[in-house]
Design a protein around this motif. Sequence first.
Motif, PDB file in Angstrom:
ATOM      1  N   PRO A  77     -29.459  56.827 -14.198  1.00  0.00           N
ATOM      2  CA  PRO A  77     -28.413  56.267 -13.341  1.00  0.00           C
ATOM      3  C   PRO A  77     -28.773  56.316 -11.862  1.00  0.00           C
ATOM      4  O   PRO A  77     -28.512  55.366 -11.123  1.00  0.00           O
ATOM      5  CB  PRO A  77     -27.192  57.138 -13.651  1.00  0.00           C
ATOM      6  N   THR A  78     -29.404  57.389 -11.432  1.00  0.00           N
ATOM      7  CA  THR A  78     -29.807  57.482 -10.028  1.00  0.00           C
ATOM      8  C   THR A  78     -30.854  56.431  -9.691  1.00  0.00           C
ATOM      9  O   THR A  78     -30.796  55.799  -8.632  1.00  0.00           O
ATOM     10  CB  THR A  78     -30.368  58.886  -9.737  1.00  0.00           C
ATOM     11  N   ALA A  79     -31.814  56.221 -10.592  1.00  0.00           N
ATOM     12  CA  ALA A  79     -32.856  55.224 -10.343  1.00  0.00           C
ATOM     13  C   ALA A  79     -32.272  53.817 -10.313  1.00  0.00           C
ATOM     14  O   ALA A  79     -32.698  52.978  -9.513  1.00  0.00           O
ATOM     15  CB  ALA A  79     -33.938  55.327 -11.418  1.00  0.00           C
ATOM     16  N   ILE A  80     -31.291  53.539 -11.165  1.00  0.00           N
ATOM     17  CA  ILE A  80     -30.667  52.215 -11.180  1.00  0.00           C
ATOM     18  C   ILE A  80     -29.935  51.954  -9.865  1.00  0.00           C
ATOM     19  O   ILE A  80     -30.069  50.888  -9.264  1.00  0.00           O
ATOM     20  CB  ILE A  80     -29.710  52.086 -12.383  1.00  0.00           C
ATOM     21  N   VAL A  81     -29.151  52.940  -9.414  1.00  0.00           N
ATOM     22  CA  VAL A  81     -28.429  52.777  -8.150  1.00  0.00           C
ATOM     23  C   VAL A  81     -29.406  52.612  -7.009  1.00  0.00           C
ATOM     24  O   VAL A  81     -29.237  51.751  -6.132  1.00  0.00           O
ATOM     25  CB  VAL A  81     -27.486  53.983  -7.918  1.00  0.00           C
ATOM     26  N   THR A  82     -30.454  53.422  -6.996  1.00  0.00           N
ATOM     27  CA  THR A  82     -31.440  53.340  -5.929  1.00  0.00           C
ATOM     28  C   THR A  82     -32.133  51.979  -5.914  1.00  0.00           C
ATOM     29  O   THR A  82     -32.303  51.378  -4.856  1.00  0.00           O
ATOM     30  CB  THR A  82     -32.490  54.457  -6.093  1.00  0.00           C
ATOM     31  N   LYS A  83     -32.493  51.486  -7.078  1.00  0.00           N
ATOM     32  CA  LYS A  83     -33.242  50.235  -7.152  1.00  0.00           C
ATOM     33  C   LYS A  83     -32.375  49.028  -6.801  1.00  0.00           C
ATOM     34  O   LYS A  83     -32.770  48.165  -6.014  1.00  0.00           O
ATOM     35  CB  LYS A  83     -33.826  50.068  -8.553  1.00  0.00           C
ATOM     36  N   HIS A  84     -31.172  48.955  -7.375  1.00  0.00           N
ATOM     37  CA  HIS A  84     -30.386  47.735  -7.251  1.00  0.00           C
ATOM     38  C   HIS A  84     -29.424  47.741  -6.069  1.00  0.00           C
ATOM     39  O   HIS A  84     -29.188  46.688  -5.477  1.00  0.00           O
ATOM     40  CB  HIS A  84     -29.609  47.481  -8.548  1.00  0.00           C
ATOM     41  N   LEU A  85     -28.860  48.878  -5.736  1.00  0.00           N
ATOM     42  CA  LEU A  85     -27.892  48.909  -4.645  1.00  0.00           C
ATOM     43  C   LEU A  85     -28.491  49.330  -3.312  1.00  0.00           C
ATOM     44  O   LEU A  85     -28.021  48.903  -2.266  1.00  0.00           O
ATOM     45  CB  LEU A  85     -26.728  49.848  -5.003  1.00  0.00           C
ATOM     46  N   LEU A  86     -29.507  50.158  -3.353  1.00  0.00           N
ATOM     47  CA  LEU A  86     -30.073  50.693  -2.122  1.00  0.00           C
ATOM     48  C   LEU A  86     -31.457  50.135  -1.817  1.00  0.00           C
ATOM     49  O   LEU A  86     -32.141  50.630  -0.930  1.00  0.00           O
ATOM     50  CB  LEU A  86     -30.128  52.219  -2.201  1.00  0.00           C
ATOM     51  N   ASN A  87     -31.898  49.134  -2.572  1.00  0.00           N
ATOM     52  CA  ASN A  87     -33.203  48.481  -2.368  1.00  0.00           C
ATOM     53  C   ASN A  87     -34.358  49.471  -2.371  1.00  0.00           C
ATOM     54  O   ASN A  87     -35.297  49.366  -1.577  1.00  0.00           O
ATOM     55  CB  ASN A  87     -33.209  47.661  -1.081  1.00  0.00           C
ATOM     56  N   ASP A  90     -34.120  55.904  -1.464  1.00  0.00           N
ATOM     57  CA  ASP A  90     -33.387  56.998  -2.087  1.00  0.00           C
ATOM     58  C   ASP A  90     -32.997  58.089  -1.098  1.00  0.00           C
ATOM     59  O   ASP A  90     -32.546  59.152  -1.499  1.00  0.00           O
ATOM     60  CB  ASP A  90     -34.185  57.598  -3.241  1.00  0.00           C
ATOM     61  N   SER A  91     -33.123  57.841   0.193  1.00  0.00           N
ATOM     62  CA  SER A  91     -32.767  58.865   1.182  1.00  0.00           C
ATOM     63  C   SER A  91     -31.274  59.170   1.153  1.00  0.00           C
ATOM     64  O   SER A  91     -30.873  60.314   1.344  1.00  0.00           O
ATOM     65  CB  SER A  91     -33.194  58.421   2.580  1.00  0.00           C
ATOM     66  N   VAL A  92     -30.437  58.159   0.894  1.00  0.00           N
ATOM     67  CA  VAL A  92     -28.992  58.379   0.829  1.00  0.00           C
ATOM     68  C   VAL A  92     -28.661  59.304  -0.334  1.00  0.00           C
ATOM     69  O   VAL A  92     -27.868  60.240  -0.209  1.00  0.00           O
ATOM     70  CB  VAL A  92     -28.244  57.028   0.693  1.00  0.00           C
ATOM     71  N   VAL A  93     -29.273  59.047  -1.489  1.00  0.00           N
ATOM     72  CA  VAL A  93     -29.023  59.868  -2.669  1.00  0.00           C
ATOM     73  C   VAL A  93     -29.488  61.298  -2.422  1.00  0.00           C
ATOM     74  O   VAL A  93     -28.805  62.260  -2.789  1.00  0.00           O
ATOM     75  CB  VAL A  93     -29.718  59.262  -3.902  1.00  0.00           C
ATOM     76  N   ARG A  94     -30.646  61.466  -1.784  1.00  0.00           N
ATOM     77  CA  ARG A  94     -31.144  62.810  -1.491  1.00  0.00           C
ATOM     78  C   ARG A  94     -30.227  63.548  -0.518  1.00  0.00           C
ATOM     79  O   ARG A  94     -29.979  64.740  -0.673  1.00  0.00           O
ATOM     80  CB  ARG A  94     -32.566  62.746  -0.937  1.00  0.00           C
ATOM     81  N   GLU A  95     -29.703  62.828   0.501  1.00  0.00           N
ATOM     82  CA  GLU A  95     -28.794  63.467   1.451  1.00  0.00           C
ATOM     83  C   GLU A  95     -27.515  63.935   0.760  1.00  0.00           C
ATOM     84  O   GLU A  95     -27.039  65.038   1.005  1.00  0.00           O
ATOM     85  CB  GLU A  95     -28.444  62.491   2.579  1.00  0.00           C
ATOM     86  N   ILE A  96     -26.964  63.089  -0.109  1.00  0.00           N
ATOM     87  CA  ILE A  96     -25.744  63.457  -0.826  1.00  0.00           C
ATOM     88  C   ILE A  96     -26.004  64.661  -1.729  1.00  0.00           C
ATOM     89  O   ILE A  96     -25.203  65.597  -1.794  1.00  0.00           O
ATOM     90  CB  ILE A  96     -25.203  62.260  -1.628  1.00  0.00           C
ATOM     91  N   THR A  97     -27.142  64.650  -2.414  1.00  0.00           N
ATOM     92  CA  THR A  97     -27.490  65.766  -3.291  1.00  0.00           C
ATOM     93  C   THR A  97     -27.635  67.053  -2.496  1.00  0.00           C
ATOM     94  O   THR A  97     -27.146  68.111  -2.909  1.00  0.00           O
ATOM     95  CB  THR A  97     -28.793  65.456  -4.047  1.00  0.00           C
TER      96      THR A  97
END
Length: 158
Positions: A77-87, A90-97
């Motif tokens: 799920p993280t890879a899908i969001v990163t690929k399709h929504l965040l182009n 993955d820095s946003v996902v890492r910051e949230i984590t």
Amino acid sequence: MFSNLGMGEILMLVVVGLVILGPERLPGAVNWFFTTLRQVRDYATGATQQLKDEMGGDFDAIREPLQQIQNLRGMTPTAIVTKHLLNGDDSVVREITDQVRSTADSLNLRKMVEGAGGESVAASSAPLEVPAGPVPTMPRMHTPLTPEERPPFDPDAT
């Protein structure tokens, strides 16, 4: 093929080979093993090439969906969001984590969830009241049949 073999495992195989085969026959056994491995690779490559030649364009038509399935295996799920929504960023996902982890550490939630001792936010507040007595279970839909009783018959189900 042997990417998961470390130096220790290879050394152990050589020592076991020396003990079992002896120093005279070990080089011949190693040579035979690698020759056989090379032949198996050649057979597999030849079979793939023969299949490509016989099937022609159909081979690529079959191979493409299999390649797509292989690409989907690594999608989390993280890879899908990163690929399709965040182009792919993955820095946003890492910051949230990181923020979630730091918040959990500051609240001492990890220790509380893992059951470790120590003072926590939940321990300093009023304890939760757990009702005494047996824990209720789901009601049984049917009572068990007695030994003489016949099971019900449903003519519509047969």
